[in-house]
Design an enzyme around this catalytic site. Structure first.
Site, mmCIF file in Angstrom:
data_model
loop_
_atom_site.group_PDB
_atom_site.id
_atom_site.type_symbol
_atom_site.label_atom_id
_atom_site.label_comp_id
_atom_site.label_asym_id
_atom_site.label_seq_id
_atom_site.Cartn_x
_atom_site.Cartn_y
_atom_site.Cartn_z
ATOM 1 N N LYS A 39 86.554 11.924 34.102
ATOM 2 C CA LYS A 39 87.271 13.770 33.884
ATOM 3 C C LYS A 39 86.079 13.852 33.239
ATOM 4 O O LYS A 39 85.454 13.620 31.217
ATOM 5 C CB LYS A 39 88.703 13.739 32.832
ATOM 6 C CG LYS A 39 89.283 14.361 33.105
ATOM 7 C CD LYS A 39 88.966 16.513 33.001
ATOM 8 C CE LYS A 39 89.271 16.324 31.516
ATOM 9 N NZ LYS A 39 88.599 17.758 31.423
ATOM 10 N N GLY B 31 86.638 12.631 21.228
ATOM 11 C CA GLY B 31 86.529 13.683 20.830
ATOM 12 C C GLY B 31 88.242 13.873 19.835
ATOM 13 O O GLY B 31 87.623 13.122 18.832
ATOM 14 N N SER B 32 88.062 15.174 20.048
ATOM 15 C CA SER B 32 89.027 15.288 18.332
ATOM 16 C C SER B 32 90.329 14.643 18.504
ATOM 17 O O SER B 32 91.067 14.347 19.079
ATOM 18 C CB SER B 32 89.872 16.548 18.767
ATOM 19 O OG SER B 32 90.538 16.625 20.016
ATOM 20 N N GLN C 245 93.242 15.878 17.622
ATOM 21 C CA GLN C 245 94.451 16.290 18.926
ATOM 22 C C GLN C 245 94.392 15.827 20.162
ATOM 23 O O GLN C 245 95.141 15.374 21.011
ATOM 24 C CB GLN C 245 93.936 17.884 18.637
ATOM 25 C CG GLN C 245 95.086 18.324 19.576
ATOM 26 C CD GLN C 245 95.698 20.112 19.247
ATOM 27 O OE1 GLN C 245 94.362 20.578 19.035
ATOM 28 N NE2 GLN C 245 96.761 20.542 20.258
ATOM 29 N N GLY D 186 92.519 13.215 21.400
ATOM 30 C CA GLY D 186 92.759 11.917 20.965
ATOM 31 C C GLY D 186 94.532 11.394 21.262
ATOM 32 O O GLY D 186 95.148 10.407 21.964
ATOM 33 N N GLU E 143 88.018 7.415 20.036
ATOM 34 C CA GLU E 143 86.765 7.951 18.648
ATOM 35 C C GLU E 143 87.742 9.060 18.341
ATOM 36 O O GLU E 143 87.062 10.120 18.885
ATOM 37 C CB GLU E 143 85.797 7.304 19.121
ATOM 38 C CG GLU E 143 84.483 7.774 18.155
ATOM 39 C CD GLU E 143 83.705 9.038 17.964
ATOM 40 O OE1 GLU E 143 84.181 9.376 17.389
ATOM 41 O OE2 GLU E 143 82.546 9.014 18.325
ATOM 42 N N CYS F 149 80.279 13.281 14.850
ATOM 43 C CA CYS F 149 81.452 12.553 14.175
ATOM 44 C C CYS F 149 81.349 11.546 13.440
ATOM 45 O O CYS F 149 81.724 11.575 12.499
ATOM 46 C CB CYS F 149 81.821 11.196 15.611
ATOM 47 S SG CYS F 149 80.221 9.902 16.412
#
Length: 527
Positions: free
Chosen positions: A184, A241-242, A244, A246, A265, A301
Site C-alpha cells: 500500500k 509508522g505511528s 495510532q 500500527g 514498528e 524512529c
C-alpha cells in the site's frame, strides 16, 4: 520516464477508480508531476486473488531462484538512475546524500537477503531419524523447517521513502521468505513508489516469477488498507509508522475470522542515560547529542527523545552547553505539512505541561514547512506523574529528566514503556555501579547502546530493530537485518514423508549442503 499514476495489479497496470491524489511541494505548494489513481475495491480483490495464486507457485521456487530475483530487483532499482533520486528528493524534502545513501541501503538489503538464501541454512532444518526399534515406543521419522507463511501486506513508511517503503526491508524479507507482497503506497511519496514498483515488476518478468508475486496500490489506509488487511488471503502485515496507525492495523487483524500477525514498528522516545562521568565531559556530550536530536530534522524512529541524568555539580554546565548547541542549529524542512503540523502541536502541548522548562531552541524561527530544534527539561517526579511527557514527539525535540539520585533514576526507568533503543553513556567502571539500572533499561528495549547515539540502524545479521510494546507489536522479531525474514515464515514438520516429496533442505542427501541439526548434532553431511 513519465509517471502514469496507475496501480500495479500483479504485472498489469490498472486505473479504474474515480478518486485520485497529487503530491505538492511543501515549500511552494505547487503540484509535482503525476496524478495517482486510488485502487477500486475490485482492483484490490484482483491483486489479492493474483497474489494467492502466485503463492502456491512462488513458495516452491528454490532459494537460489529467489536470491537471483532479489538481485535483479536491486539491479533494476539502480537502473532507474538519477531519476529516482531526483523524484525522491522532491517528494521527501531530504537531501541528496541522504537519498543516495538510502538507495544504497535499499539495494544492499536486497542483496543481503540474496546472500542469506544462497547459503540456505536460515531455514533451521532439523531431522530426527526414525527409531523403529526404540523401546517402549518407536519413533517416527520427523523433519522440520521454516516455510513461507503466505501473502504479506506491506504499508510504506513516511520517513524512509526507499528503505522502509516499496522495496524496503518488509518487502525484501517477505519475498526472500517465499511470500508474495502487496504494497500500500504512502501518499506522500507515490511517485517514488511507482518508480520502484516498475523496477520490481521488471524483475518479476525477467526472473520468470508468477504474475501476482508483487502488487502495489494507491489509496486511503481507511479503505484500501483496511480491505487488504481484512481479506483472509493475507497472512501477515508489515508496518512502520505511528502508534495510532500500527494499532489500527493490529486491531483490524484481530477482528478477522482468522487473526494474523501484524509486525508494526511504532513510536519510541529512545531513552539515553547520561551518567555523571559523561555529563562531566559536557562539551563533547552536548555537541554529540544536539546533532543526534536534530539529524534528519529529528524524523528518525531512533531519535533520542529522552535524556536521563542525575543531579550533580556538572549537570547545570551540561544543560547550558546542550542548550547553546541546540540554539545554533537552524530549522529544516520536514517530510510533509502533516508531519510538521503534528510536530508543532505535540511540542506546544508538551511545553505547556506543568513543571516543564524550555532549555533552548534554534535562534532562527521556522517557516510553516520547517521543524525548529527544541530541548526542554523536567524533574523526575513530574515526569513520572505525567504520562503526556512519555509520548513521542516526532521531530527535532528532546526532553531532559533530572533525577535526584540512583533510586529516583531507577523509578523513572521502571515507569517507561517499551522502546526501540536505550543508550548508556559513561565510563565502564561507573557502568558497573549502575548495572541494575542498565539491566532494567535492557528489559525495555530491543537494542541497548553504550557510548554512542541511537540514530542510525545498521543493516546486518546482528541488528535488532523492534522492542517491547508499544515500540513494536511483537518484540521477538526485528524489521531490520536478516532476522526480519522470520516474521514471514512458520515451522512445518514432515512426518514419515517420502524423500522425493521433501523440500531439498530436508532430503537425505542434503543437496544444498546447508547446516542442519540431524539427530541432535549440527552437520552439513548427508544421511
Amino acid at each position: 520516464m513519465s509517471l502514469h499514476g496507475k496501480n500495479f495489479i500483479g504485472n498489469v497496470l490498472s486505473s479504474n477508480g474515480n478518486q485520485s491524489s497529487k503530491i505538492y511541494d511543501i515549500n511552494t505548494n505547487e503540484p509535482f508531476e503525476g496524478e495517482f489513481i486510488h485502487a477500486t475495491k475490485e482492483e484490490v480483490e484482483l491483486a489479492l486473488k493474483k497474489a494467492n495464486e502466485a503463492f502456491f507457485i512462488y513458495k516452491e521456487s528454490s532459494q537460489l531462484q529467489r536470491a537471483e530475483f532479489l538481485e535483479t530487483i536491486a539491479d533494476e532499482i539502480m537502473n532507474l538512475g538519477d531519476e529516482l533520486v531526483v523524484r525522491t528528493i522532491a517528494e521527501s524534502n531530504l537531501p541528496r546524500p541522504r537519498i543516495e545513501g538510502e538507495r544504497g541501503r535499499t539495494v544492499g538489503q536486497l542483496r543481503m537477503f540474496a546472500s542469506l538464501l544462497k547459503e540456505g541454512s536460515w531455514v533451521e532444518a532439523t531431522i530426527d531419524e526414525a527409531l523403529p526399534e526404540r523401546k517402549p515406543l518407536p519413533r517416527n521419522d520427523l523433519r522440520k523447517m521454516l516455510r513461507p507463511i503466505g501473502v504479506v501486506s506491506v504499508f510504506e513508511a513516511s520517513n524512509f521513502p526507499l528503505a522502509f517503503a516499496c522495496a524496503g526491508g518488509d518487502t525484501a524479507s517477505a519475498l526472500a521468505a517465499g511470500c508474495p507482497v502487496i504494497v500500500k503506497a504512502h501518499s506522500s511519496h507515490s511517485g517514488t513508489s511507482e518508480l520502484i514498483a516498475t523496477a520490481i515488476i521488471k524483475a518479476v518478468k525477467k526472473s520468470n516469477m508468477p504474475d501476482g508475486t508483487f502488487s502495489m496500490v494507491h489509496g486511503s489506509g481507511r479503505t484500501v488498507g483496511q480491505q487488504i488487511v481484512l481479506n483472509e488471503i493475507v497472512k501477515a502485515v508489515g508496518f512502520t509508522g505511528s502508534t495510532q496507525g500500527g494499532m489500527k492495523l493490529f486491531e483490524l487483524a484481530n477482528q478477522r475470522k482468522t487473526p494474523i500477525p501484524v509486525f508494526a514498528e511504532m513510536g519510541s522516545i529512545n531513552p539515553c542515560l547520561i551518567l555523571p562521568s559523561a555529563v562531566k565531559n559536557s562539551d563533547n556530550m552536548a555537541s554529540l547529542y544536539a546533532s543526534s536530536i536534530t539529524v534528519g530534522v529529528g524524523q528518525f524512529c531512533t531519535n533520542p527523545g529522552l535524556i536521563l541524568t542525575i543531579k550533580d555539580e556538572n549537570l547545570e554546565i551540561f544543560k547550558e552547553k546542550l542548550s547553546k548547541e541546540i540554539n545554533k542549529i537552524a530549522p529544516a524542512t520536514m517530510l510533509s505539512h502533516g508531519i510538521q503540523e503534528a510536530y508543532e502541536k505535540g511540542k506546544k502541548e508538551a511545553l505547556s505541561q506543568k513543571g516543564i522548562t524550555l532549555l533552548g531552541e534554534s535562534n532562527i524561527k521556522n517557516t510553516k514547512a520547517e521543524g525548529r530544534p527544541t530541548i526542554a527539561s523536567v524533574d523526575a517526579k513530574t515526569f513520572m506523574e505525567n504520562p503526556k511527557l512519555h509520548e513521542e514527539i516526532f521531530g527535532p525535540y528532546s526532553l531532559l529528566v533530572e533525577c535526584e539520585d540512583l533510586k529516583e533514576l531507577s523509578l523513572v526507568i521502571d515507569c517507561l514503556e517499551g522502546q526501540l533503543t536505550a543508550t548508556v553513556m559513561g565510563e565502564e567502571t561507573e557502568m558497573i555501579k549502575y548495572k541494575e539500572v542498565i539491566s532494567s533499561l535492557e528489559n525495555r528495549c530491543g537494542r541497548i547502546l553504550f557510548n554512542g547515539v541511537p540514530t542510525g540502524v545498521e543493516v546486518c545479521h546482528s541488528m535488532q530493530h523492534g522492542g517491547p510494546f508499544p515500540a513494536a507489536t511483537d518484540s521477538r522479531f526485528t524489521s531490520v537485518g536478516t532476522g526480519a525474514i522470520r516474521r514471514f515464515v512458520r515451522p512445518v514438520c514432515f512426518q514419515d514423508c517420502p524423500n522425493s516429496l521433501l523440500p531439498n533442505e530436508l532430503k537425505d542427501e542434503n543437496p544444498l549442503k546447508i547446516l542442519r541439526i540431524v539427530n541432535e548434532k549440527y552437520t552439513r553431511e548427508s544421511l
